[in-house]
Design a protein around this motif. Sequence first.
Motif, PDB file in Angstrom:
ATOM      1  N   HIS A 233      65.227  48.545  46.610  1.00  0.00           N
ATOM      2  CA  HIS A 233      64.385  49.672  46.212  1.00  0.00           C
ATOM      3  C   HIS A 233      64.787  50.965  46.926  1.00  0.00           C
TER       4      HIS A 233
ATOM      5  N   GLN B 173      60.555  55.953  50.718  1.00  0.00           N
ATOM      6  CA  GLN B 173      60.978  56.658  49.512  1.00  0.00           C
ATOM      7  C   GLN B 173      60.473  58.100  49.492  1.00  0.00           C
TER       8      GLN B 173
ATOM      9  N   GLU C  34      55.396  46.732  51.172  1.00  0.00           N
ATOM     10  CA  GLU C  34      55.471  47.602  49.999  1.00  0.00           C
ATOM     11  C   GLU C  34      55.055  49.023  50.344  1.00  0.00           C
ATOM     12  N   ALA C  35      53.998  49.137  51.132  1.00  0.00           N
ATOM     13  CA  ALA C  35      53.538  50.468  51.525  1.00  0.00           C
ATOM     14  C   ALA C  35      54.574  51.158  52.397  1.00  0.00           C
TER      15      ALA C  35
ATOM     16  N   ALA D 133      57.313  52.469  50.275  1.00  0.00           N
ATOM     17  CA  ALA D 133      56.855  53.669  49.580  1.00  0.00           C
ATOM     18  C   ALA D 133      56.932  54.891  50.492  1.00  0.00           C
ATOM     19  N   HIS D 134      56.591  54.718  51.759  1.00  0.00           N
ATOM     20  CA  HIS D 134      56.717  55.817  52.724  1.00  0.00           C
ATOM     21  C   HIS D 134      58.179  56.226  52.883  1.00  0.00           C
TER      22      HIS D 134
ATOM     23  N   PRO E  37      60.428  51.938  41.571  1.00  0.00           N
ATOM     24  CA  PRO E  37      59.226  52.020  42.406  1.00  0.00           C
ATOM     25  C   PRO E  37      58.787  50.651  42.874  1.00  0.00           C
TER      26      PRO E  37
ATOM     27  N   SER F  65      52.230  49.265  44.598  1.00  0.00           N
ATOM     28  CA  SER F  65      51.330  50.128  45.352  1.00  0.00           C
ATOM     29  C   SER F  65      50.622  49.319  46.417  1.00  0.00           C
TER      30      SER F  65
ATOM     31  N   ARG G 154      63.720  60.179  45.484  1.00  0.00           N
ATOM     32  CA  ARG G 154      62.930  58.974  45.311  1.00  0.00           C
ATOM     33  C   ARG G 154      63.719  57.949  44.521  1.00  0.00           C
TER      34      ARG G 154
END
Length: 312
Positions: free
Chosen positions: A93, A56, A49-50, A53-54, A6, A9, A2
Amino acid sequence: RRSSRPVSSPPTRRKAASRTAPDQTPESEPSSKGKAPSAAAAAAMESVEALVAHIQGLSGSADELAQLHGLLKQADGDALRAHSAGLLPFLSHLHPGAHSLGYLYLLDSFVSSSANLRAHAGGDLLVTVADFLTSCSADQIRMAPDKFLNVCRVLKNEVMQLNAPIRGIAPLRAAVRKIQTSSEQLTPLHAEYLMLCLLAKQYKAGLSVLEDDIFEVDQPKDLFLYCYYGAMIYIGLKKFRKALELLHNAVTAPMSSLNAITVEAYKKYVLVSLIQSGQVPSFPKYTSSTAQRNLKNHTQDLRRSVYMLWYW
């Protein structure tokens, strides 16, 4: 792995409820538990952003990568293209080696926009692409080879526009090795790489791929270009025998119709043959009838001029 940075969210359920119609209360919303997996995935992909996150969270095992690939395919024609102008900051990121598949999708969406390329021409984008090509995971990028090839071609075009082909040599050499399943496989990137070596006059750099024995060819055009540019590299190094071998392969390769690459290869074949041995060999029996019938007609003026100069 990861990322240590971050991202934001995805929007919460409360924010989603605030966008409901005046006569609809939050309690009247259907529960997400009853949604089908595809609907849940689509809801999770509403924001970049979502998606990051997936990427990562799903760049580890083969099963996770397969799941991530499905999500990326869903977003590719919608979320990514719609937000392509703002994708570049999100790459910070992600790690180009650990998150190669997701990184590739975001990068490909960004560089596929001509407006984005114009806005970032000659800037940090070139460094970002070069770093990705040298750092990415071969296993991950092979899951989306067309996108990888597109990013590589964008790099090649950018360095050519900057009149700095030497800047693309190391990244494309790494890219050739990443996309190859074995050293015997000829890829579309071989010709792109050799062309940059030729333009930059870095002939010895071209030997890194020319010295491989090639037995796997998918597209005939890749073979013709590889032989032509490879021969030009050898001519630059004054290795005329090696050049003749590649030109011979281009001229005698199976073909149903004559192409411009073969015509140019035969012209070089005539000239290099005269330099090497003082004569032009006749076509071997296994040469296609198309080549035997048409090549001499396309090079009559050249042959006449060369012979006049040679035997004057």
